[in-house]
Scaffold this motif. Sequence first.
Motif, PDB file in Angstrom:
ATOM      1  N   ASP A   1      50.063  54.568   8.179  1.00  0.00           N
ATOM      2  CA  ASP A   1      48.706  54.451   8.698  1.00  0.00           C
ATOM      3  C   ASP A   1      47.824  53.821   7.630  1.00  0.00           C
ATOM      4  O   ASP A   1      48.124  53.875   6.433  1.00  0.00           O
ATOM      5  N   LEU A   2      46.722  53.241   8.078  1.00  0.00           N
ATOM      6  CA  LEU A   2      45.729  52.679   7.158  1.00  0.00           C
ATOM      7  C   LEU A   2      44.486  53.548   7.224  1.00  0.00           C
ATOM      8  O   LEU A   2      43.952  53.802   8.303  1.00  0.00           O
ATOM      9  N   TYR A   3      44.048  54.020   6.061  1.00  0.00           N
ATOM     10  CA  TYR A   3      42.839  54.839   5.985  1.00  0.00           C
ATOM     11  C   TYR A   3      41.765  54.044   5.247  1.00  0.00           C
ATOM     12  O   TYR A   3      41.918  53.725   4.067  1.00  0.00           O
ATOM     13  N   THR A   4      40.700  53.726   5.955  1.00  0.00           N
ATOM     14  CA  THR A   4      39.590  52.992   5.365  1.00  0.00           C
ATOM     15  C   THR A   4      38.550  53.983   4.873  1.00  0.00           C
ATOM     16  O   THR A   4      38.012  54.769   5.659  1.00  0.00           O
ATOM     17  N   VAL A   5      38.289  53.960   3.588  1.00  0.00           N
ATOM     18  CA  VAL A   5      37.348  54.914   2.995  1.00  0.00           C
ATOM     19  C   VAL A   5      35.931  54.517   3.372  1.00  0.00           C
ATOM     20  O   VAL A   5      35.513  53.370   3.189  1.00  0.00           O
ATOM     21  N   ASN A   6      35.223  55.484   3.913  1.00  0.00           N
ATOM     22  CA  ASN A   6      33.833  55.266   4.289  1.00  0.00           C
ATOM     23  C   ASN A   6      32.950  55.563   3.076  1.00  0.00           C
ATOM     24  O   ASN A   6      32.855  56.707   2.627  1.00  0.00           O
ATOM     25  N   LEU A   7      32.307  54.537   2.540  1.00  0.00           N
ATOM     26  CA  LEU A   7      31.505  54.724   1.336  1.00  0.00           C
ATOM     27  C   LEU A   7      30.348  55.687   1.562  1.00  0.00           C
ATOM     28  O   LEU A   7      29.860  56.305   0.616  1.00  0.00           O
ATOM     29  N   ALA A   8      29.917  55.835   2.814  1.00  0.00           N
ATOM     30  CA  ALA A   8      28.816  56.760   3.096  1.00  0.00           C
ATOM     31  C   ALA A   8      29.225  58.202   2.809  1.00  0.00           C
ATOM     32  O   ALA A   8      28.376  59.044   2.506  1.00  0.00           O
ATOM     33  N   THR A   9      30.527  58.499   2.920  1.00  0.00           N
ATOM     34  CA  THR A   9      31.003  59.859   2.628  1.00  0.00           C
ATOM     35  C   THR A   9      31.364  60.036   1.163  1.00  0.00           C
ATOM     36  O   THR A   9      31.716  61.129   0.751  1.00  0.00           O
ATOM     37  N   VAL A  10      31.286  58.963   0.386  1.00  0.00           N
ATOM     38  CA  VAL A  10      31.707  59.016  -1.013  1.00  0.00           C
ATOM     39  C   VAL A  10      30.517  59.012  -1.961  1.00  0.00           C
ATOM     40  O   VAL A  10      30.349  59.905  -2.799  1.00  0.00           O
TER      41      VAL A  10
ATOM     42  N   VAL B   1      48.228  53.947   3.588  1.00  0.00           N
ATOM     43  CA  VAL B   1      47.591  52.975   2.710  1.00  0.00           C
ATOM     44  C   VAL B   1      46.118  53.332   2.636  1.00  0.00           C
ATOM     45  O   VAL B   1      45.445  53.466   3.669  1.00  0.00           O
ATOM     46  N   LEU B   2      45.614  53.518   1.414  1.00  0.00           N
ATOM     47  CA  LEU B   2      44.210  53.865   1.199  1.00  0.00           C
ATOM     48  C   LEU B   2      43.447  52.577   0.905  1.00  0.00           C
ATOM     49  O   LEU B   2      43.742  51.878  -0.071  1.00  0.00           O
ATOM     50  N   PHE B   3      42.469  52.265   1.761  1.00  0.00           N
ATOM     51  CA  PHE B   3      41.774  50.981   1.678  1.00  0.00           C
ATOM     52  C   PHE B   3      40.303  51.205   1.347  1.00  0.00           C
ATOM     53  O   PHE B   3      39.585  51.875   2.089  1.00  0.00           O
ATOM     54  N   PHE B   4      39.859  50.667   0.201  1.00  0.00           N
ATOM     55  CA  PHE B   4      38.464  50.740  -0.219  1.00  0.00           C
ATOM     56  C   PHE B   4      37.805  49.393   0.060  1.00  0.00           C
ATOM     57  O   PHE B   4      37.999  48.430  -0.689  1.00  0.00           O
ATOM     58  N   ASP B   5      37.052  49.306   1.154  1.00  0.00           N
ATOM     59  CA  ASP B   5      36.314  48.076   1.441  1.00  0.00           C
ATOM     60  C   ASP B   5      35.012  48.073   0.643  1.00  0.00           C
ATOM     61  O   ASP B   5      34.448  49.136   0.367  1.00  0.00           O
ATOM     62  N   GLU B   6      34.550  46.879   0.291  1.00  0.00           N
ATOM     63  CA  GLU B   6      33.364  46.742  -0.571  1.00  0.00           C
ATOM     64  C   GLU B   6      33.538  47.602  -1.823  1.00  0.00           C
ATOM     65  O   GLU B   6      32.661  48.377  -2.218  1.00  0.00           O
ATOM     66  N   ALA B   7      34.689  47.452  -2.462  1.00  0.00           N
ATOM     67  CA  ALA B   7      35.063  48.341  -3.564  1.00  0.00           C
ATOM     68  C   ALA B   7      34.147  48.211  -4.765  1.00  0.00           C
ATOM     69  O   ALA B   7      34.065  49.143  -5.584  1.00  0.00           O
ATOM     70  N   ASP B   8      33.453  47.068  -4.916  1.00  0.00           N
ATOM     71  CA  ASP B   8      32.598  46.914  -6.091  1.00  0.00           C
ATOM     72  C   ASP B   8      31.447  47.903  -6.098  1.00  0.00           C
ATOM     73  O   ASP B   8      30.800  48.100  -7.131  1.00  0.00           O
ATOM     74  N   ALA B   9      31.198  48.572  -4.940  1.00  0.00           N
ATOM     75  CA  ALA B   9      30.129  49.572  -4.901  1.00  0.00           C
ATOM     76  C   ALA B   9      30.468  50.784  -5.760  1.00  0.00           C
ATOM     77  O   ALA B   9      29.578  51.448  -6.297  1.00  0.00           O
ATOM     78  N   ILE B  10      31.759  51.074  -5.927  1.00  0.00           N
ATOM     79  CA  ILE B  10      32.150  52.238  -6.739  1.00  0.00           C
ATOM     80  C   ILE B  10      33.087  51.850  -7.878  1.00  0.00           C
ATOM     81  O   ILE B  10      33.312  52.643  -8.786  1.00  0.00           O
ATOM     82  N   PHE B  11      33.666  50.654  -7.830  1.00  0.00           N
ATOM     83  CA  PHE B  11      34.550  50.209  -8.905  1.00  0.00           C
ATOM     84  C   PHE B  11      33.890  49.093  -9.718  1.00  0.00           C
ATOM     85  O   PHE B  11      34.560  48.242 -10.293  1.00  0.00           O
ATOM     86  N   GLY B  12      32.559  49.087  -9.745  1.00  0.00           N
ATOM     87  CA  GLY B  12      31.826  48.028 -10.420  1.00  0.00           C
ATOM     88  C   GLY B  12      31.900  48.115 -11.929  1.00  0.00           C
ATOM     89  O   GLY B  12      32.413  49.073 -12.516  1.00  0.00           O
ATOM     90  N   LYS B  13      31.358  47.081 -12.555  1.00  0.00           N
ATOM     91  CA  LYS B  13      31.412  46.998 -14.009  1.00  0.00           C
ATOM     92  C   LYS B  13      30.538  48.053 -14.665  1.00  0.00           C
ATOM     93  O   LYS B  13      29.464  48.391 -14.163  1.00  0.00           O
ATOM     94  N   ARG B  14      31.026  48.543 -15.796  1.00  0.00           N
ATOM     95  CA  ARG B  14      30.211  49.443 -16.612  1.00  0.00           C
ATOM     96  C   ARG B  14      29.152  48.629 -17.358  1.00  0.00           C
ATOM     97  O   ARG B  14      29.374  47.466 -17.704  1.00  0.00           O
ATOM     98  N   SER B  15      28.034  49.264 -17.564  1.00  0.00           N
ATOM     99  CA  SER B  15      26.910  48.556 -18.177  1.00  0.00           C
ATOM    100  C   SER B  15      26.559  49.190 -19.520  1.00  0.00           C
ATOM    101  O   SER B  15      27.044  50.273 -19.875  1.00  0.00           O
ATOM    102  N   GLU B  16      25.686  48.518 -20.246  1.00  0.00           N
ATOM    103  CA  GLU B  16      25.191  49.065 -21.504  1.00  0.00           C
ATOM    104  C   GLU B  16      24.323  50.285 -21.213  1.00  0.00           C
ATOM    105  O   GLU B  16      23.521  50.287 -20.275  1.00  0.00           O
ATOM    106  N   VAL B  17      24.496  51.326 -22.006  1.00  0.00           N
ATOM    107  CA  VAL B  17      23.775  52.577 -21.768  1.00  0.00           C
ATOM    108  C   VAL B  17      22.358  52.471 -22.309  1.00  0.00           C
ATOM    109  O   VAL B  17      22.142  52.355 -23.515  1.00  0.00           O
ATOM    110  N   ARG B  18      21.402  52.485 -21.383  1.00  0.00           N
ATOM    111  CA  ARG B  18      19.992  52.471 -21.777  1.00  0.00           C
ATOM    112  C   ARG B  18      19.301  53.787 -21.443  1.00  0.00           C
ATOM    113  O   ARG B  18      18.293  54.128 -22.044  1.00  0.00           O
TER     114      ARG B  18
END
Length: 693
Positions: free
Chosen positions: A491-500, A525-542
Motif C-alpha cells: 500500500d502507499l501511505y501519503t503523509v498529511n502534513l496537516a497532521t504532522v 511505502v511511506l510517501f512525504f509529498d512537499e517534503a521540503d516543508a519538514i525536510f528543509g535546510k537548516r539555517s543559521e541560529v539567530r
Amino acid sequence: MDATTPAIDSYLLRRLGLVAERVRKLVGLRRSEDSNPDDPFRGLYVADQTLDEILVGVRPALPELDTQALLGLDAEARNAESSGDASRLLLLARAAELTPLDVEFLLTALLPDIDTRFERLYGYLNDDVTRRRASIGLAMDVAGVEATSATTRGRFNTAGPLVELGLLVVEDLERPYLTRALRVPDRVAAHLLGDDHPDPLARSCLVNVEPYPTAVADQLTHGLRAGVRRVHLREHEPGTGWAVGSAALHAAGRAAVIADLTLLSRERHPMDAALALSREALLRNGGLVAGPVEELAQSSLESLHRLDRWDVPIVYVGTATWDPRWSPHTPPSMDIPALGPHDRVALWRRHLATTSSSLDPEHLATHLSLGPGQIAHAITAAMASAALNGGVLSADDLRRGVRSQNASGLERLARRIEPEVTWTDLVLAPTVTWALQGLADRARHRDIVLSDWRMRRGGGRGRGVSALFAGDSGTGKTMSAEVIAADLGLDLYTVNLATVVDKYIGETEKNLERIFAEAGGVNAVLFFDEADAIFGKRSEVRDAHDRYANIESAYLLQRLETFDGLAILATNIRANIDDAFTRRLDAIIDFPAPTAELRERLWRQCLADPLPIADDINYGFCARSFELAGGNIRSASITAAYLAAAAGTPVGMSEVIAAVGQEYRKLGRLVLEHEFGEYRPMLNRGAAVPTEA
C-alpha cells in the motif's frame, strides 16, 4: 463405577467419594448431638438447649482421614499415569505444589458442584440453610484438622497456593474467618472433569499461532528443561516471538498458552484476566507466551506483576528492551533475528503447498516483512479473496492478503492509497523509468544484500530504503511512488502534513515519531509529498525559533536512518532539501518536464477507451503546442470529458481546446494565439471570463 469410565474420572470420583463419606460421618456426629434434629426452623435460630451446649464447649470428635485408602488410590493413579492415562487431579496437585491437605480442601469445596445433595448437607453442617457451600471451618472439620492450627489456616490465605493460583476462591470476607465460604471456580471444576475449554476471561486474550522452530527456539527449549522460568524474547516481525516461544514450550513437553497482552490491557478488569491466563497455563501443565509486554506494562503494571507471581514458565515477548520495573525477577533477554529471504520463502511455500496454487513466492513475497503467523493469516485472507474472485489463487489475491495484515494505526496519520497503476501507465523518460525500477529492485533485494551478503553499514542504521523525487508539479512523482508500491505488492501511505506540523515546540517531532513507529510494523511505502516543508535546510541560529527548527531537522536525520521501511520524499524544488538528507538517501531521481514525444503519449493515454473519442483530435498538435506536465494533461483530459458529457457528444478537439484554455487560466499562463493556431475560436467554450490574446 462403569468400566468404560476413564481412569482420570475414576480417581477423581473415588477421591470425592472418600470426602463424601467423611461428610456423612460428620453429619451423623452432629445429628447425634442435636437435641431436636427434626425442627423445621433449624438453622434459622439458636435454641436455648443449643446455647447451653455451646457454653459447655464440648466439641465433637472429627472424622479422620482414611490414610490407607488414600495411599491405595494414589498408587493406582500413579500406575495409570505410567501407562499414559494421567489423572488431572494428580497433575494439577503436582504443578501447583499442593499438599495432601490442600487437595482435601479443594475436593471438599468441589463436592456440591458435583452432587447437589451435598448443598443441603453443607447447609445443615453450617447451621444455616442459606449457606450451601463449604466454609473454611467446615473444610477443616471434614479433613479432620483443628481450626487452631496457624499452619492449617494459612492454607486459605492469599499466600497459599490454593488462593494464590486461583484454584479456590474465599468469599464473604467480611464474615469471621471460619465461616467464610469456599468456591471452586467453574474453570477449575471443568478442567478436573475433562473439559479443556478456556475461561471466558482468558479466551478473549488468547491467540492461535503455529509454532516456528528456529535456533532461538532450540536454545530456549534447553533453558526451559534446565529450569529457567522467565525469558524475554525481542522480536522484529510481529508474532514471531509467539511462534518461537510456542515451539520451545512444545519441544520442552509443555502446552503453550499464547496471550495477546494488548487485548488484556483493554479488558475492563485486567487483573482478573491475568489471573485467568496464568491459571490456564497451570491447568494445562504448560507455559505462558505473553506479548507485547511493553503494552501491558504501560497500561496496567499491576497486571503484569500478577502474571509474574505464578511459577509457570513465562516467555515474555516484545520489541523494547526489558525494563527492570516490569518484574522483580529480571529475565534473560534473547533477540529473534529478522527472517531472512530464504526463511521467508520457505514459509510462504510451506503454506502455499496446502492450497492448489502454483504461485512461486520468490518474486512476490521475499521483501515483505511478515512473521510466521502473519504469513499464515495472509494466505488465509488471500484464499478468501480468491474465493470471491473465481476460486483460483492469483498474485493479486496474495497481495491483498499481505495488505490485510497491515495495522490500521497508520491510517490515522496518513492517507492510504491502494495502488491501481503499473509500469505501463507511466510515461516518463527512459532514464527516469530505469532509476525507478532500480529503486524497486533495491527494496525487493535489500535482505539479500544487507543480511546475507552483510553489506549493512552499521552504526545502528536501519534496513530501510529512502529516495527523493524532485521535479515540477505534475511530472509524475506521486504516480511513480504508486507504481513502485504496486510492483512490490504494498500500500502507499501519503503523509498529511496537516497532521504532522504543529506550531508548538516538540509536537512536530512527536507526530513524526508516531508515523515512523506505526510504519515500522506495516508493509507499505511511506510517501512525504512537499517534503521540503519538514525536510528543509537548516539555517543559521539567530533566535530560539531557529534553534528548535534545526533540532527538528536533526531529529528527522536520525529517524530516517533508523527507519526499516521504504520512504519516498517528493519536492518541487530539490535545492530546498538539506544536504545532510540527500547524503543519507539511497536514490535521488529528477523528474524533468516531458518532451513533445512524451506529451503525445500522455495525450493518447489520457484520451483513450472507454472514453468516447471523436475523429478530429490532433494529438500531435496538442503535444507540440501545449507545454504541459503530465498532471496538467490529465487534468485537461478530465475537464474535456466533463464538457463532452454535458453536451452529450464524444470528446473532440473543441472540448480539448476549451479544457486546455481552462488549464492555462488555472496555471496563470497567458493564452497566446500562436499556441492555439487554427483552434483559437474554440477557446471560448467553457471559458469563465473573456480571454485576451
